[in-house]
Design an enzyme around this catalytic site. Structure first.
Site, short mmCIF file in Angstrom:
data_model
loop_
_atom_site.label_atom_id
_atom_site.label_comp_id
_atom_site.label_asym_id
_atom_site.label_seq_id
_atom_site.Cartn_x
_atom_site.Cartn_y
_atom_site.Cartn_z
N CYS A 122 -15.91 -14.89 13.64
CA CYS A 122 -14.90 -15.08 12.59
C CYS A 122 -13.77 -16.01 13.02
O CYS A 122 -12.74 -16.07 12.36
CB CYS A 122 -14.33 -13.73 12.16
SG CYS A 122 -15.56 -12.62 11.48
N ASN A 127 -15.44 -16.71 18.26
CA ASN A 127 -16.41 -15.68 17.87
C ASN A 127 -16.94 -15.93 16.47
O ASN A 127 -16.76 -17.01 15.91
CB ASN A 127 -15.75 -14.30 17.96
CG ASN A 127 -14.63 -14.15 16.94
OD1 ASN A 127 -13.87 -15.07 16.70
ND2 ASN A 127 -14.52 -12.98 16.33
N GLU A 172 -11.43 -16.07 15.29
CA GLU A 172 -10.08 -15.68 15.69
C GLU A 172 -9.96 -15.26 17.15
O GLU A 172 -8.85 -15.20 17.68
CB GLU A 172 -9.55 -14.55 14.78
CG GLU A 172 -9.95 -13.14 15.17
CD GLU A 172 -11.32 -12.74 14.68
OE1 GLU A 172 -11.63 -11.53 14.67
OE2 GLU A 172 -12.10 -13.63 14.32
N GLY A 204 -20.92 -8.00 15.67
CA GLY A 204 -21.25 -9.40 15.43
C GLY A 204 -21.09 -10.16 16.73
O GLY A 204 -20.47 -9.69 17.68
N SER A 222 -15.41 -4.90 17.57
CA SER A 222 -15.90 -5.62 16.41
C SER A 222 -16.89 -6.72 16.75
O SER A 222 -17.95 -6.83 16.16
CB SER A 222 -14.73 -6.26 15.67
OG SER A 222 -13.79 -5.29 15.31
#
Length: 743
Positions: A434, A432, A436, A245, A216
């Site tokens: 997001c 990162n 997490e 991403g 991801s």
């Protein structure tokens, strides 16, 4: 194809077992207004779906079920037509021929048929359960059909949902031994197709395809050099090309006015470089589907912080803006300690390059008490130039940006590094995209190029010593679709997901070689959860009840225990990750600092000491936007924003409802904006003890919040051991959901 009466019966059957007269009359009255003579079958079907959508309200949410069932009928019809099947043929039959056909067309990877015999695939076909297609909500099946199912080159669907799930499962099971491959394919299929677990969006989209970037999100650390900056930019472009991403730590790059090769005032600072990443995100736009996504992280003591905090705001010099990047700040505990104790305290902003030159060490390479001691040494050193600001003024800039743009994201670096199970091998500088993923990071070392002579041709070899280029391989347990009180079911799902993610590491296509090196060094995975509020509503637990805290602690401790146990079992079979020895897993500190003292935990710790851990990092809770929609549940760990709302996308309006909304659970779905956010911070801290990485955790504020109240939430998060804060969301602000990390 079905006739009008049959389609109407399908819609009405979803409303209730024996449809009442009032509902039926309302349905038929609505149909009369839009049905016309000589309508085509497709127009008729679409009209009935539209009626179901328009009848959906907060009081009558089940009409959406009717729309979902009819959408399945529509999808079956389309797939039959696109695959040249008759209306009597079952599109789920002859799975081997289906896989072979899509392989020949270049839509499935050849590796499926290379690793599974016809007998294997025939056996797996019998395990497919078409009835599970009807588990989807309307939004879920609509999203699945448009974005996840295999389409032909004219973007017409060829695949049905259960074929997709089985294709993903077969791909993920390839690393297993020949005699166990079909067994694990069935297990992977079972948890995915029942919507009790989801894999990350890149895995769901790309598994079974010829090009399979399954991870991801990625994190890179930028070296303070021209080569380092451009090499990192090149890495970002390659990752973005395949849908990933990226988080970029910029804390080592020198500040505005710093010296270059001894010439004072030569550096332009970080802002011009960040603009390059902004432009690359736009240019490498993932096959025209969406822009690339990148977050840029800077330390709270970096000299360019004030300019950095204005990257996305609407006021100021547009030449210093980067509206398409997502800024994040790495906070030491000291900053929020000063904000709480004396907000008028001075805060000293310095250049990391100047500190390296004067002191001989990098301040960002330390954390906790040692960092604080060295910070004050730098403050007291007159050779280091400082920009002095009041803590209050910096907090004001942070909150102004957060209220206007939803950013900057927050990373609590001391908490993350204290709880890092692999602190013996490195440092966590940032998170990162997001917020997490939290794993060891380091910049690559770009060495001198070599010129070689090969048969008269001059070959330039670029030599680069790999750093820790972080990769996140994500999946989630769908808590709203699982009985979390059933320990046997929960362990089965968690164990299956850890196995699947561990296999992703070996299967993955790596667009950047540094990512493969780091991924196989730590074998890090990120098991998360979606459907948190859905789970609370299922169990009749109010968000602000004391029992909520106790329940959350219990559920996440169980998830963590089963995840660790599963990783240990794989290590017993396949070997531990290379850096296991000396880790907190190995020496037992992981269990001590989390107060895991029961006999059950102590026995597991002893087994781990003997057999090792397969994965250096295990748990990370992603935002779960798209995959939560697929599973028909609430996103991530956040409260729902409303029980009922209308979502507008690309000109169409779709009713959205809280998962399984009914009279029984209605009052347990309190809106995020009506919940005291201090409660959310508290619960996040309770969960965090059991999560070795982080959580995509949002704050929901209204215009009633004062600057002091928002600041207190940041302070409380720091004191509670929370490792990160994602967006600060307000009703007047629209923020982007991260597709890359949706697990």
């Amino acid at each position: 194809m079905k006739n009008l009466s049959e389609l109407c019966d399908i819609a009405l059957s979803a409303i209730s077992g024996d449809t009442d007269i009032y509902s039926k009359k309302k349905f038929t009255d609505s149909l009369e207004h839009i049905m016309r003579d000589n309508m085509s079958y497709n127009d008729m079907l679409n009209s009935i779906i539209q009626v179901c959508l328009e009848l959906t309200t907060e009081e009558e949410p089940k009409w959406l079920n009717g729309a979902a069932k009819l959408y399945i009928v529509k999808l079956y019809d389309e797939v039959r037509e696109n695959r040249a099947l008759t209306k009597e043929e079952d599109p789920y039959k002859n799975f081997y021929d289906f896989v072979s056909e899509l392989t020949d067309k270049g839509l499935y990877g050849k590796y499926i048929l290379e690793n599974y015999s016809r007998d294997d695939i025939d056996q797996l076909e019998k395990y497919i359960d078409p009835k599970r297609d009807f588990l989807f909500t309307y939004s879920g099946i609509s999203l699945l059909a448009k974005r996840y199912l295999i389409q032909d080159f004219n973007r017409k669907p060829l695949e049905l949902p259960q074929q997709m799930f089985m294709g993903i499962a077969m791909h993920l099971a390839i690393p297993e031994k020949d005699d166990k491959r079909v067994y694990w394919a069935k297990r992977f299929y079972d948890v995915l197709s029942s919507l009790k677990a989801t894999m990350a969006t890149p895995t769901m989209s790309n598994a079974r395809k010829p090009f399979y970037q399954l991870s991801s999100c990625f994190i890179d650390t930028v070296e303070d050099s021209l080569n380092g900056i451009y090499k990192s930019l090149d890495n970002f472009a390659k990752v973005s090309k395949f849908g990933g991403g990226m988080g970029i730590y910029f804390g080592k790059v020198r500040a505005l006015g710093s010296a270059i090769r001894g010439f004072k005032g030569a550096s332009g600072g970080v802002i011009p470089w960040i603009k390059l990443y902004n432009d690359t995100a736009i240019a490498v736009d993932q096959l025209g589907v969406r822009n690339g996504s990148v977050s840029i992280w800077l330390d709270a003591w970096h000299k360019d912080l004030p300019e950095f905090l204005q990257l996305k705001t609407n006021n100021g010099d547009d030449r210093k803006k980067a509206h398409d990047v997502f800024p994040g700040i790495c906070y030491p505990d000291l900053f929020w300690k000063l904000a709480e104790e004396n907000i008028d305290s001075n805060w000293y902003l310095m250049c990391p390059h100047e500190i390296r030159t004067v002191k001989g060490y990098s301040l960002e390479d330390f954390y906790g008490e040692e960092w604080e001691e060295r910070y004050w040494q730098c403050v007291d050193d007159e050779r280091i130039e400082k920009k002095v600001m009041c803590v209050k003024d910096i907090v004001r800039l942070i909150i102004k940006s957060a209220a206007e743009t939803g950013t900057p994201f927050a990373f609590y670096r001391d908490a993350a590094n204290r709880m890092n199970p692999n602190k013996h091998k490195g440092m966590i500088y940032s998170s990162n995209l997001c917020t997490e993923i939290m794993q060891n990071m380091s910049a690559m070392d770009i060495q001198q190029d070599e010129i070689l002579d090969e048969n008269g041709d001059k070959i330039v070899i670029e030599r680069t010593k790999a750093g820790d280029f972080v990769v996140c391989n994500l999946s989630s347990v769908v808590l709203g679709n699982v009985d979390v009180n059933n320990d046997e079911e929960l362990e089965y799902i968690v164990e299956t997901q850890i196995r699947a993610m561990d296999n992703v590491i070996d299967l993955n296509y790596y667009s950047v070689p540094f990512a493969e090196i780091t991924n196989k060094k730590y074998r890090a995975v990120g098991l998360g959860t979606s459907g948190y509020h859905h789970m609370l509503a299922n169990n009749k637990i109010s968000w602000t009840s004391d029992y909520h805290a106790e329940f959350a602690d219990k559920v996440y401790e169980k998830i963590n225990y089963y995840a660790i146990k599963a990783s240990m079992k794989i290590a017993k079979e396949k070997g531990a990750y290379p850096h296991f020895e000396g880790s907190d897993w190995h020496n037992g500190d992981y269990f001590k600092i989390r107060n895991y003292e029961s006999n059950q935990w102590m026995e597991l710790a002893e087994e781990i000491k003997q057999y090792g851990m397969r994965n250096g990092y295990l748990l990370a809770v992603a935002p779960n936007g798209s995959t939560a929609t697929l599973a028909g549940t609430s996103e991530g760990i956040d409260p729902v924003m409303a029980r009922f709302w209308m979502e507008e996308k690309k000109g169409s309006i779709t009713p959205k409802i809280a998962p399984d909304l009914s009279e029984e659970n209605y009052w347990y779905y309190n809106s995020a904006y009506n919940i005291d956010q201090a409660w959310c911070v508290k619960i996040n801290g309770i969960r965090q003890r059991h999560i070795d990485q982080g959580q995509s955790f949002n704050l929901y504020i209204t215009t009633n919040y004062t600057m002091r109240q928002i600041m207190n939430l940041y302070i409380e998060a720091c004191k509670s051991g929370v490792k990160s804060i994602y967006y600060v969301r307000s009703k007047s602000l629209t923020v982007s959901d991260c597709e890359s990390c949706s697990a």
